[in-house]
Design a protein around this motif. Sequence first.
Motif, PDB file in Angstrom:
ATOM      1  N   VAL A   1      12.802  93.870  -7.534  1.00  0.00           N
ATOM      2  CA  VAL A   1      12.345  92.491  -7.116  1.00  0.00           C
ATOM      3  C   VAL A   1      13.578  91.429  -7.138  1.00  0.00           C
ATOM      4  O   VAL A   1      13.923  90.834  -6.067  1.00  0.00           O
ATOM      5  CB  VAL A   1      11.212  91.913  -8.287  1.00  0.00           C
ATOM      6  N   GLN A   2      14.488  91.700  -8.227  1.00  0.00           N
ATOM      7  CA  GLN A   2      15.716  91.078  -8.145  1.00  0.00           C
ATOM      8  C   GLN A   2      16.411  91.815  -9.441  1.00  0.00           C
ATOM      9  O   GLN A   2      16.047  92.783  -9.996  1.00  0.00           O
ATOM     10  CB  GLN A   2      15.624  89.461  -8.557  1.00  0.00           C
ATOM     11  N   GLY A   3      17.906  91.576  -9.341  1.00  0.00           N
ATOM     12  CA  GLY A   3      18.924  92.298 -10.370  1.00  0.00           C
ATOM     13  C   GLY A   3      18.141  92.427 -11.713  1.00  0.00           C
ATOM     14  O   GLY A   3      17.658  91.236 -12.441  1.00  0.00           O
ATOM     15  N   GLY A   4      17.666  93.534 -12.308  1.00  0.00           N
ATOM     16  CA  GLY A   4      17.227  93.564 -13.625  1.00  0.00           C
ATOM     17  C   GLY A   4      15.702  93.528 -13.577  1.00  0.00           C
ATOM     18  O   GLY A   4      15.229  93.599 -14.826  1.00  0.00           O
ATOM     19  N   GLN A   5      15.000  93.126 -12.617  1.00  0.00           N
ATOM     20  CA  GLN A   5      13.555  93.134 -12.647  1.00  0.00           C
ATOM     21  C   GLN A   5      12.867  94.148 -11.711  1.00  0.00           C
ATOM     22  O   GLN A   5      13.277  94.236 -10.178  1.00  0.00           O
ATOM     23  CB  GLN A   5      13.250  91.793 -12.107  1.00  0.00           C
ATOM     24  N   LEU A   6      12.130  95.069 -12.240  1.00  0.00           N
ATOM     25  CA  LEU A   6      11.530  96.214 -11.361  1.00  0.00           C
ATOM     26  C   LEU A   6       9.884  96.154 -11.493  1.00  0.00           C
ATOM     27  O   LEU A   6       9.318  95.783 -12.448  1.00  0.00           O
ATOM     28  CB  LEU A   6      11.778  97.578 -12.221  1.00  0.00           C
ATOM     29  N   ASN A   7       9.334  96.191 -10.258  1.00  0.00           N
ATOM     30  CA  ASN A   7       7.836  96.297 -10.088  1.00  0.00           C
ATOM     31  C   ASN A   7       7.873  97.777 -10.078  1.00  0.00           C
ATOM     32  O   ASN A   7       7.835  98.316  -8.876  1.00  0.00           O
ATOM     33  CB  ASN A   7       7.325  95.564  -8.872  1.00  0.00           C
ATOM     34  N   ALA A   8       7.121  98.268 -11.249  1.00  0.00           N
ATOM     35  CA  ALA A   8       7.003  99.848 -11.376  1.00  0.00           C
ATOM     36  C   ALA A   8       5.964 100.135 -10.447  1.00  0.00           C
ATOM     37  O   ALA A   8       5.833 101.457  -9.809  1.00  0.00           O
ATOM     38  CB  ALA A   8       6.865 100.098 -12.787  1.00  0.00           C
ATOM     39  N   GLN A   9       4.926  99.479 -10.177  1.00  0.00           N
ATOM     40  CA  GLN A   9       3.829  99.815  -9.346  1.00  0.00           C
ATOM     41  C   GLN A   9       4.342 100.262  -7.809  1.00  0.00           C
ATOM     42  O   GLN A   9       3.612 100.752  -7.141  1.00  0.00           O
ATOM     43  CB  GLN A   9       2.727  98.674  -9.183  1.00  0.00           C
ATOM     44  N   ARG A  10       5.670  99.555  -7.498  1.00  0.00           N
ATOM     45  CA  ARG A  10       6.211 100.174  -6.050  1.00  0.00           C
ATOM     46  C   ARG A  10       7.132 100.995  -6.365  1.00  0.00           C
ATOM     47  O   ARG A  10       7.780 101.304  -5.140  1.00  0.00           O
ATOM     48  CB  ARG A  10       6.786  98.625  -5.589  1.00  0.00           C
ATOM     49  N   CYS A  11       7.764 101.185  -7.319  1.00  0.00           N
ATOM     50  CA  CYS A  11       8.837 101.985  -7.596  1.00  0.00           C
ATOM     51  C   CYS A  11       8.467 103.836  -7.132  1.00  0.00           C
ATOM     52  O   CYS A  11       7.321 104.299  -7.981  1.00  0.00           O
ATOM     53  CB  CYS A  11       9.304 102.287  -8.986  1.00  0.00           C
ATOM     54  N   ILE A  12       9.258 104.474  -6.444  1.00  0.00           N
ATOM     55  CA  ILE A  12       8.735 105.661  -6.090  1.00  0.00           C
ATOM     56  C   ILE A  12       8.809 106.673  -7.170  1.00  0.00           C
ATOM     57  O   ILE A  12       7.989 107.420  -7.360  1.00  0.00           O
ATOM     58  CB  ILE A  12       9.857 106.301  -5.140  1.00  0.00           C
ATOM     59  N   ALA A  13       9.900 106.365  -8.300  1.00  0.00           N
ATOM     60  CA  ALA A  13       9.846 107.357  -9.495  1.00  0.00           C
ATOM     61  C   ALA A  13       8.317 107.042 -10.159  1.00  0.00           C
ATOM     62  O   ALA A  13       7.838 108.263 -10.669  1.00  0.00           O
ATOM     63  CB  ALA A  13      10.863 106.632 -10.343  1.00  0.00           C
ATOM     64  N   PHE A  14       7.630 106.084 -10.257  1.00  0.00           N
ATOM     65  CA  PHE A  14       6.341 105.902 -10.909  1.00  0.00           C
ATOM     66  C   PHE A  14       5.472 106.363  -9.726  1.00  0.00           C
ATOM     67  O   PHE A  14       4.558 107.253 -10.398  1.00  0.00           O
ATOM     68  CB  PHE A  14       6.107 104.237 -10.933  1.00  0.00           C
ATOM     69  N   LEU A  15       5.433 106.250  -8.671  1.00  0.00           N
ATOM     70  CA  LEU A  15       4.212 106.842  -7.629  1.00  0.00           C
ATOM     71  C   LEU A  15       4.220 108.232  -7.699  1.00  0.00           C
ATOM     72  O   LEU A  15       3.331 108.658  -7.667  1.00  0.00           O
ATOM     73  CB  LEU A  15       4.762 106.155  -6.161  1.00  0.00           C
ATOM     74  N   THR A  16       5.579 109.066  -7.855  1.00  0.00           N
ATOM     75  CA  THR A  16       5.495 110.146  -7.844  1.00  0.00           C
ATOM     76  C   THR A  16       4.758 110.941  -8.973  1.00  0.00           C
ATOM     77  O   THR A  16       4.250 112.016  -9.003  1.00  0.00           O
ATOM     78  CB  THR A  16       6.753 111.063  -7.372  1.00  0.00           C
ATOM     79  N   GLN A  17       4.602 110.132 -10.063  1.00  0.00           N
ATOM     80  CA  GLN A  17       3.932 110.592 -11.162  1.00  0.00           C
ATOM     81  C   GLN A  17       2.612 110.166 -11.508  1.00  0.00           C
ATOM     82  O   GLN A  17       1.887 110.676 -12.379  1.00  0.00           O
ATOM     83  CB  GLN A  17       4.818 110.165 -12.510  1.00  0.00           C
ATOM     84  N   SER A  18       2.236 109.244 -10.652  1.00  0.00           N
ATOM     85  CA  SER A  18       0.936 108.702 -10.770  1.00  0.00           C
ATOM     86  C   SER A  18      -0.167 109.811 -10.237  1.00  0.00           C
ATOM     87  O   SER A  18       0.084 110.608  -9.425  1.00  0.00           O
ATOM     88  CB  SER A  18       0.529 107.554  -9.670  1.00  0.00           C
ATOM     89  N   LYS A  19      -1.304 109.913 -10.866  1.00  0.00           N
ATOM     90  CA  LYS A  19      -2.311 111.097 -10.589  1.00  0.00           C
ATOM     91  C   LYS A  19      -3.397 110.248  -9.376  1.00  0.00           C
ATOM     92  O   LYS A  19      -4.268 111.185  -8.961  1.00  0.00           O
ATOM     93  CB  LYS A  19      -3.001 111.356 -11.799  1.00  0.00           C
ATOM     94  N   LYS A  20      -3.116 109.086  -9.023  1.00  0.00           N
ATOM     95  CA  LYS A  20      -3.952 108.637  -7.963  1.00  0.00           C
ATOM     96  C   LYS A  20      -3.461 108.656  -6.578  1.00  0.00           C
ATOM     97  O   LYS A  20      -2.337 109.286  -6.611  1.00  0.00           O
ATOM     98  CB  LYS A  20      -4.241 107.112  -8.340  1.00  0.00           C
ATOM     99  N   PRO A  21      -4.197 108.633  -5.802  1.00  0.00           N
ATOM    100  CA  PRO A  21      -3.964 108.668  -4.199  1.00  0.00           C
ATOM    101  C   PRO A  21      -2.708 107.522  -4.214  1.00  0.00           C
ATOM    102  O   PRO A  21      -2.880 106.505  -4.659  1.00  0.00           O
ATOM    103  CB  PRO A  21      -4.984 107.986  -3.479  1.00  0.00           C
ATOM    104  N   ILE A  22      -1.787 108.076  -3.404  1.00  0.00           N
ATOM    105  CA  ILE A  22      -0.462 107.073  -3.385  1.00  0.00           C
ATOM    106  C   ILE A  22      -0.874 106.019  -2.290  1.00  0.00           C
ATOM    107  O   ILE A  22      -1.557 106.614  -0.974  1.00  0.00           O
ATOM    108  CB  ILE A  22       0.644 107.742  -2.770  1.00  0.00           C
ATOM    109  N   PRO A  23      -0.810 104.742  -2.154  1.00  0.00           N
ATOM    110  CA  PRO A  23      -1.180 103.830  -1.295  1.00  0.00           C
ATOM    111  C   PRO A  23      -0.435 104.198   0.049  1.00  0.00           C
ATOM    112  O   PRO A  23       0.768 104.669  -0.080  1.00  0.00           O
ATOM    113  CB  PRO A  23      -0.554 102.554  -1.889  1.00  0.00           C
ATOM    114  N   GLU A  24      -1.146 103.763   0.996  1.00  0.00           N
ATOM    115  CA  GLU A  24      -0.755 104.349   2.465  1.00  0.00           C
ATOM    116  C   GLU A  24       0.636 103.944   2.569  1.00  0.00           C
ATOM    117  O   GLU A  24       1.504 104.315   3.576  1.00  0.00           O
ATOM    118  CB  GLU A  24      -1.758 104.112   3.450  1.00  0.00           C
ATOM    119  N   GLU A  25       1.042 102.466   2.175  1.00  0.00           N
ATOM    120  CA  GLU A  25       2.333 101.823   2.718  1.00  0.00           C
ATOM    121  C   GLU A  25       3.560 102.504   2.221  1.00  0.00           C
ATOM    122  O   GLU A  25       4.439 102.493   2.520  1.00  0.00           O
ATOM    123  CB  GLU A  25       2.181 100.415   2.100  1.00  0.00           C
ATOM    124  N   PHE A  26       3.078 103.491   1.081  1.00  0.00           N
ATOM    125  CA  PHE A  26       4.350 104.139   0.414  1.00  0.00           C
ATOM    126  C   PHE A  26       4.674 105.720   0.851  1.00  0.00           C
ATOM    127  O   PHE A  26       5.374 106.341   0.656  1.00  0.00           O
ATOM    128  CB  PHE A  26       4.229 104.056  -1.123  1.00  0.00           C
TER     129      PHE A  26
END
Length: 379
Positions: A204-229
């Motif tokens: 989002v900005q230097g030092g701030q991460l929205n983990a819900q949009r982070c590919i590293a998190f998304l690849t670990q999620s067990k849910k369907p990946i949102p289509e935008e990603f």
Amino acid sequence: MNAVRLQQAVREYAQSIGIDKIGFTTAAPFRELKNRLKRQQELGYQSGFEEKDLDKRTQPALLLDQAESIIAIAVAYPSKMSNSPKGKKGERRGIFCRASWGIDYHVVLREKLALLEEFILKQVPDAKVRSMVDTGELVDRAVAERAGIGWSAKNCAIITPEFGSYVYLGEMITNIPFAPDTPMEDECGDCTLCLDACPTGALVQGGQLNAQRCIAFLTQSKKPIPEEFRAKIGNRLYGCDTCQTICPKNKGKHNLHQQAFQPDPELAKPLLQPVLRLSNREFKERFGEVSGSWRGKNPIQRNAILALAHFKDETAVSELIAMLGTDPRPVIRGTIAWALGEIGTKEGYQALEAALLKEEDFEVRAELQKAIETHKERI
């Protein structure tokens, strides 16, 4: 042994057992961090993997009685792979991030911390110690920053002058009052390459991460990946290195000296289609020693399907169609539906229409319908 000599002895022993950096800090509360973590919670930016209790995350004294100091450690991992296999038509490959190369780092760092605990207890038999790696309550990066291991960068990683950000972190709380080291100055300066390169805008900005949009998190999620990603996942099976590989501070940092983390090329960059066929037992036998296996085979297989769609791999269509008709997992069937729509063959389109006639899961039906519409629009 006096405190100064003990601290020096701990430094020397750490180096002898393959710990690349060690630093010391107090066990004082991380007050500023608590405010940042609370804000992250309010914004919905956390991954959900974190410890929920912010007091435990920021007050070491809650985790060890009479806590006085924290010892922070860093162990470097490689950024380059020798003999990296190349994918080709019909033999496309996925990629595990560098933090999943070699033996699971949790195992390696816990072993090193256990040895360090044993060494300290020999010198001070009544000492109290408690170690943790990644899954503990404390925020590893905050401890490492305060202990002078490196600075907390705009990409939310700790960057060390010696090894870049390619380091695993761990820490040990103790009741021994070690002298604290001095934190490093931030050296990111005006650079924003990591923010600019993030595929999903998760930084989002230097030092701030929205983990819900982070590919590293998304690849670990067990849910369907949102289509935008989905298209942005590329051929990543686990994790993402973009904000590290783009960083100028990582240039020339190859870190090839830790044997435990030398990657097996066929595990780090596996063929995609064989991954789809693995049973739970086969997955554990093949990938069980790497950190990227911790969520099991389902997210990896879902990501492999996205990767096949990324490559528009028509040679995988027949296998995907077979799975669409037989796989019991709705997340997998829904992902296959999207992938067949992206690959766009006539055979795939016919399979989507046939599957829609018998599919009972509401979310999978929605995926099938969207994929059919996608195919029609392209025609």
